[in-house]
Each structure stands twice: as C-alpha cells, then as structure tokens.
Motif scaffolding. Sequence first.
Motif: not given
Length: 354
Positions: A221-226, A233-237
């Motif tokens: 999140v710190e690297s890609d907050e929005r 987007k990796s969290l969408n696996m």
Amino acid sequence: MEELWLNNTARKSVIRCGDGAFRAYMPQHKGESLFVVTDRNVMAYYEQLLLDICGEDACICVLPAGESSKSMRNLKKILDAMCEAQLKRNSRVVAFGGGVVGDIAGLAASLYMRGINLTQVPTTLLAQVDSSVGGKTAIDYNDVKNLVGAFYQPDEVIVDPLFLQTLPKREVKCGLGEIVKYAGIDAGIFDALMGWPEKTFPLDFLSALTMDCIRHKARVVESDERDSGGDRKSLNMGHTTGHAFELYYKYMSHGEFVMIGMYFELYIARALGICTGPYADDLERLIMKAERKIPFLDNVREAAAKAKTDKKNDSSGTISVILPVSKGEWTEKKIPAGEYMDLIEKCGKEAWAL
C-alpha cells in the motif's frame, strides 16, 4: 503487542496488533464523540464490551450482517444517523466488525464533512489480515462489487485476536482464503502454510500469521496507495474469478470464493504456461489443503462472464487476472473474455470429473 505505521500521502495509519489490543488502545478515545458502526452478529456478542470501552453515550449504528448490507440504502442510513448525532470534524467513526462493516463505515467516514477520524476494529479473520488495512472503502452498486467507493485511510487499526474466539468455523475459512492469497504472493507466508502439518488450521496458528499478512499489505500500500498500476494489484490474486462467482452465486462468503478463485486462476496460469512445475503443484496442494474439495458450481461459464464488469479491466474485451509465477512472484495477464470463460469452464469440468 506490535505496532506498525503505514505512511501514506494523505495521512499516517497506525496498526496495533496483539492480545488485549482493544482494551489497551480503544479507551484512549473514550472522551471523544464516537460513532460506532457494527452488525447484529457482532452486537450480540460484544454489546457490553462496546459500552464498557466506548462509553454509554457512544452512538451505535447496527446493520444487518452480510454482504447485502453494503448498499446505498444502508450508506444513507449511516449518514442520516451521523447527522442526527451531530457529529463534528473531530468526531470519530469506529468500524467494529468484519469486512462489510469496515467497507461501508469507512466510506461513510470519508464522505461526512469530507472526512472525519476513522478507527477500524476488525472482528473477523478476513478483516484482520486484509480488508481493514489499506484504506479501500466501498459499497456494491448495480450488481457490481465495490463499484462505489473511495480510498480513505483509517488513522488507526486495532487488531485483537480476542474477537476470533467467537467466529463460526465458516468465518475462519473465509479468512483463510485471504491468507492463502497472501501465500501466492509472499514466499514466507507460503512456507509457513506449507509447513503446517495438518489440514486444519487452528486460530492460534492463523492469528500468528496476521501480522505477516499486515506487514506485506502495508509495504504494498505504501508503494501504490491508490491501486494505480503498481504492486497493489497483486492483492487481487484470486479476486477476479472470486468476485465474479460471488456476484453470481451469492451463497458463499467472499473469502471462500477467493480461495476457489485461486484454484481456477492457478489452472489458467498453468494452461498459459505461466506457472508450471513443482511450485504449481505445491500451490495447488496448499489450496486444496485449505479448501478440501472444489464445490460444484452450476452454469460456471455464465458466472465467469460476471468478470467482464470487474473494475480492474481496462478494456471491454479483456479480463485482467493476477496469476502466480513462482514462489513470491506474480504477473498480470489480460485475457480475451471468450478465452477466459473457456478456461474457467474447462477447469470446472476437470475439477468436478475427479
């Protein structure tokens, strides 16, 4: 007790995790104007604890339990109650519940007076390991999951394993779905789950992994907050297919469908030559260790078509999926919708023929 700071452009979030965290940290807000959003299930177990910690004068808005509560109607109900309570800019919303409560209460906090203080107190395993951290808030709209929402970071997240003690087994499995997702993108979590010798995962083992999941998510999140095209987007696996199935079938929980989505998307990764060999076999074993058996899903091709409405797609003709590559590595693949549905259908036929 562990404390982790998540540094964002808009505000800092502090995540406090450990046994007794709720009783240790929530009383510091007792003198504030508190507005608690919860659901009926949580209220049945923890009403007295809420009143003891937050004070008898805290306003409490109680929603029906379940995904259907993430609606425009209930968002209006919360906002109307906030107005009636005459909340000010220095008031605080306390999202006391699972992912549904966290999503809709966070969205209400972001909208009221353009944003007031927000504390997330996740009471389910899924919310503790994932949805309470990162600032995504939303409601479902027009039969699309999380279509209306905002990025709004809580200034505080309190994660206490106390609340896991009253979870039904199905809710534990729901949280396990998100933990398995983290195993698909984090080598350490993968090794921890693969190293557990049993097919059942006790709460003390899973709660010990909670901070590992939170640390991983905080870094992302710190690297890609929005969620603007970076690592977040990796969290969408597992989620593209999981969300599609969740919208179509409705009768299982979000985390259960994420786990099933992981199985189908691993099949796609193998079919496309993206994830093969021993790692693919190990990841499948891990998914089946948690899921036991992929449940039969009728009209699976029609259900997969729901992925066309997923907000992660940037073209009407392709479906964006996050696929495993190797331990700790992932990739995004944009697949023509017809090919995606073909692969989902083929995977289902093979799974249910076993």
